[in-house]
Design an enzyme around this catalytic site. Sequence first.
Site, PDB file in Angstrom:
ATOM      1  N   HIS A   1      29.271  54.783  33.267  1.00 38.96           N
ATOM      2  CA  HIS A   1      27.490  53.832  33.161  1.00 38.96           C
ATOM      3  C   HIS A   1      27.893  54.152  31.488  1.00 38.96           C
ATOM      4  O   HIS A   1      28.674  53.597  31.499  1.00 38.96           O
ATOM      5  CB  HIS A   1      26.276  54.977  33.444  1.00 38.96           C
ATOM      6  CG  HIS A   1      26.277  54.992  35.399  1.00 38.96           C
ATOM      7  ND1 HIS A   1      26.945  55.654  35.492  1.00 38.96           N
ATOM      8  CD2 HIS A   1      25.540  54.146  35.528  1.00 38.96           C
ATOM      9  CE1 HIS A   1      27.032  55.928  37.073  1.00 38.96           C
ATOM     10  NE2 HIS A   1      25.591  54.874  37.554  1.00 38.96           N
TER      11      HIS A   1
ATOM     12  N   LYS B   1      23.204  56.386  29.336  1.00 38.84           N
ATOM     13  CA  LYS B   1      23.164  57.599  30.166  1.00 38.84           C
ATOM     14  C   LYS B   1      23.198  59.157  29.917  1.00 38.84           C
ATOM     15  O   LYS B   1      23.720  59.737  29.146  1.00 38.84           O
ATOM     16  CB  LYS B   1      23.886  57.419  31.712  1.00 38.84           C
ATOM     17  CG  LYS B   1      23.281  57.715  32.352  1.00 38.84           C
ATOM     18  CD  LYS B   1      24.311  57.335  33.741  1.00 38.84           C
ATOM     19  CE  LYS B   1      23.850  58.182  35.237  1.00 38.84           C
ATOM     20  NZ  LYS B   1      21.961  57.911  35.140  1.00 38.84           N
TER      21      LYS B   1
END
Length: 269
Positions: free
Chosen positions: A158, A162
């Site tokens: 990600h 995040k």
Amino acid sequence: MTHIPGIVITGASGRMGQMLIKTIADSDQARLVGVVERMGHDWIGQDVGEAMGGQALGVKVTDDPLEAFAQAQAVIDFTAPEATLEFSALAAQARCVHVIGTTGMSDEQIAALEPAARHAVIVRAGNMSLGVNLLVQLTKKVAAALDEDFDIEIIEGHHHHKVDAPSGTALMLGEAAADGRGVSLADVSDRGRDGITGARKRGDIGFHAIRGGDVVGEHDVLFAAPGERIVLRHLASDRAIFARGALKAALWGQGKAPGQYDMVDVLGL
């Protein structure tokens, strides 16, 4: 549809919040009736369309979720665990469908949603996309078909903003693999390897988190045995897939009996 559901978006200024607002504003199946941000946020009192740098949408940002929920039939919530728990109680009070895409929730926090689910529909999933939920089902079937000669490793990537790891999707995949094998994920999860760890334990399910750049979401489930490997993969290139799935969940939940549901229910998988 004779009655178009009104939807409130929480965490309006976030990446997913803004994507959800755009998705609903462009939809002919739902109406944007409210947007919520935390107290003291710069957007409070502004038209949300203008706050996002576009045209006015006729909806002002508020820090009063209960007032916003009272006008709605559904709330879509991609925020933080503590905020989601507060919103769940308020959504239940307003009898709104509560769609939860928040990740990083502990087992205790998930259990704490149960009182709200006695009064309202909650649809919670670590990932709202059709493709990922198909991958979850495939992971369960493959894990059930293969014995522990096949090591299972889940690799997820990600963007660097995040804050939780493993991702909610990775945990969904881990749960599916554990279910397929008839074991508890808590008993076989291996989330950290550093230094002299010893040989890999037979039957464990490993997790690896990659963070960098603007990666939307990438998930691999690796089944590795001597002489062969099977890889199941999902790559997300646009957050709109999550917003469309969340909207689908909000519409699906209209008229359903109170309780906790997931995207497998929504998609009929």
